[in-house]
Design a protein around this motif. Sequence first.
Motif, short mmCIF file in Angstrom:
data_model
loop_
_atom_site.label_atom_id
_atom_site.label_comp_id
_atom_site.label_asym_id
_atom_site.label_seq_id
_atom_site.Cartn_x
_atom_site.Cartn_y
_atom_site.Cartn_z
N MET A 1 0.89 -1.36 0.04
CA MET A 1 -0.10 -0.18 0.07
C MET A 1 0.98 1.28 0.07
N ALA A 2 0.39 2.09 -0.78
CA ALA A 2 1.24 3.30 -0.84
C ALA A 2 1.38 4.16 0.36
N ALA A 3 2.33 5.00 0.71
CA ALA A 3 2.43 5.66 1.87
C ALA A 3 1.36 6.94 1.66
N THR A 4 0.87 7.33 2.75
CA THR A 4 0.01 8.55 2.95
C THR A 4 0.64 9.82 3.27
N LYS A 5 0.52 10.81 2.43
CA LYS A 5 1.31 12.11 2.74
C LYS A 5 0.28 12.94 3.50
N ILE A 6 0.67 13.51 4.55
CA ILE A 6 -0.05 14.55 5.29
C ILE A 6 0.51 15.69 5.38
N ALA A 7 -0.24 16.70 6.02
CA ALA A 7 0.16 18.05 6.25
C ALA A 7 1.13 18.07 7.43
N VAL A 8 2.34 18.45 7.28
CA VAL A 8 3.53 18.64 8.08
C VAL A 8 3.20 19.38 9.28
N TYR A 9 2.36 20.50 9.01
CA TYR A 9 1.90 21.47 10.19
C TYR A 9 0.90 20.96 11.02
N SER A 10 0.13 19.87 10.55
CA SER A 10 -0.99 19.35 11.27
C SER A 10 -0.76 18.34 12.59
N VAL A 11 -0.48 18.77 13.67
CA VAL A 11 -0.09 18.01 14.89
C VAL A 11 -1.13 16.72 15.03
N PRO A 12 -2.39 17.18 14.97
CA PRO A 12 -3.18 15.85 15.16
C PRO A 12 -2.87 14.90 14.11
N ASP A 13 -2.81 15.11 12.72
CA ASP A 13 -2.50 14.07 11.86
C ASP A 13 -0.98 13.51 11.91
N LEU A 14 -0.18 14.49 12.49
CA LEU A 14 1.20 13.62 12.68
C LEU A 14 0.90 12.59 13.85
N LYS A 15 0.15 12.87 14.80
CA LYS A 15 -0.14 12.25 16.16
C LYS A 15 -0.64 10.78 15.62
N ASN A 16 -1.94 11.09 14.85
CA ASN A 16 -2.71 9.82 14.52
C ASN A 16 -1.98 8.91 13.61
N THR A 17 -1.00 9.30 12.58
CA THR A 17 -0.32 8.46 11.81
C THR A 17 0.70 7.68 12.89
N THR A 18 1.39 8.42 13.61
CA THR A 18 2.34 7.91 14.51
C THR A 18 1.65 6.49 15.47
N ASP A 19 0.52 7.18 15.85
CA ASP A 19 -0.42 6.05 16.81
C ASP A 19 -0.40 4.95 15.94
N ASP A 20 -0.93 4.96 14.62
CA ASP A 20 -1.21 3.71 13.97
C ASP A 20 -0.13 2.93 13.74
N ALA A 21 1.18 3.50 13.56
CA ALA A 21 2.22 2.97 12.95
C ALA A 21 2.64 2.04 14.33
N LEU A 22 2.72 2.70 15.46
CA LEU A 22 3.05 1.93 16.88
C LEU A 22 2.82 0.64 17.17
N PRO A 23 1.28 0.50 17.04
CA PRO A 23 0.93 -1.23 17.08
C PRO A 23 1.28 -1.99 15.95
N ASN A 24 1.58 -1.33 14.94
CA ASN A 24 1.95 -2.12 13.68
C ASN A 24 3.47 -2.73 13.77
N TYR A 25 4.31 -1.85 14.30
CA TYR A 25 5.57 -2.16 14.52
C TYR A 25 5.78 -3.15 15.64
N LEU A 26 5.03 -3.28 16.78
CA LEU A 26 5.02 -3.87 17.81
C LEU A 26 4.35 -5.41 17.43
N THR A 27 3.48 -5.36 16.86
CA THR A 27 2.89 -6.57 16.38
C THR A 27 3.86 -7.42 15.47
N SER A 28 4.76 -6.68 14.72
CA SER A 28 5.62 -7.26 13.94
C SER A 28 6.53 -7.99 14.53
N LEU A 29 6.82 -7.53 15.71
CA LEU A 29 7.87 -8.06 16.64
C LEU A 29 7.30 -9.37 17.48
#
Length: 230
Positions: A1-29
Motif C-alpha cells: 500500500m502506498a504511503a499516505t502524505k499528510i500536512a506537516v503542520y497538522s499536529v493531530p495528523d502527525l500524532k494519528n499517523t504515528t499512533d497507527d504505526a506504533l502497534p503495527n511495529y510491535l505486532t511485527s515483533l
Amino acid sequence: MAATKIAVYSVPDLKNTTDDALPNYLTSLKFKQSHFLTDVRLALGYSAVVIAAITFYADYKLGWDKTKYWTFWAVLLYFTLNGALTFWIWGVEKGKVFAGEVDHPSVGRKSLSIASSVAKYTPIYNITVEYTNAEGETKTLRLSSPFTRWFDNDGFFVARPFQQWLASEIPLIGQVDPKNKGGDAKAAGSANGKSEVAVPVEQEKYDTPKKTTSSDAAPTGTKSRRGKRG
C-alpha cells in the motif's frame, strides 16, 4: 500500500499517523495486542446507539402515551452508558495506543502498554510506557521526541527512525528488536537528514503567518541609473 502524505503542520495528523504505526511495529515483533480496552469502548458506544434506536422506533410505532414509561428508563440508561463511555476513555484508556504482552526467548513473557499525547501547536510526540523488566517489576518511562525525526519534509512517515527510537529508549523493545537498538538521534538521524533534536514550536508558527509591514517591502517603481560618460 502506498504511503499516505499528510500536512506537516497538522499536529493531530502527525500524532494519528504515528499512533497507527506504533502497534503495527510491535505486532511485527510478535507482541500480542490486547483489544480489551477497545472492545469495552465499542460495547458501551454501540449499546447507547441501540437503545436510542429502539426507543425512537417504539415511540414512532406505538405513540408517546404507550411508551413514555419505558422512554424514561431508556433515556436514563442512555445517559448512563454515555457517562460510562466518557469515563472509560478519559479515566481508563488514558490515550493508550497499545496494551499487550510478548513471549520471547530473550525476555520471557513480559507486558507492555504505551499511551501517547501531544500539546497543542507543539510537534512533539510524548509517550508514557509501562513495561515489565527482567526482575518482574513494573517500570514507567516518559519519553518525548519531535515528529521531524520520522517524518520527512514532504509529510511522509519513515518507519526506521521511529522504530530505532522506540527500541533504543524502551529496554523491553530493545531486547526483542536488538537490530534497531542503539539508533539514537545522532546515529540514526532524522527523516529529514538532521541529527539535532527540535525544540517545541511556538504557537504563532502554526497559527498565523508572519505579517509583512510596509517597511519590509521592497521599493517598487525605481530604476537604477548610470552616469553618462563624458
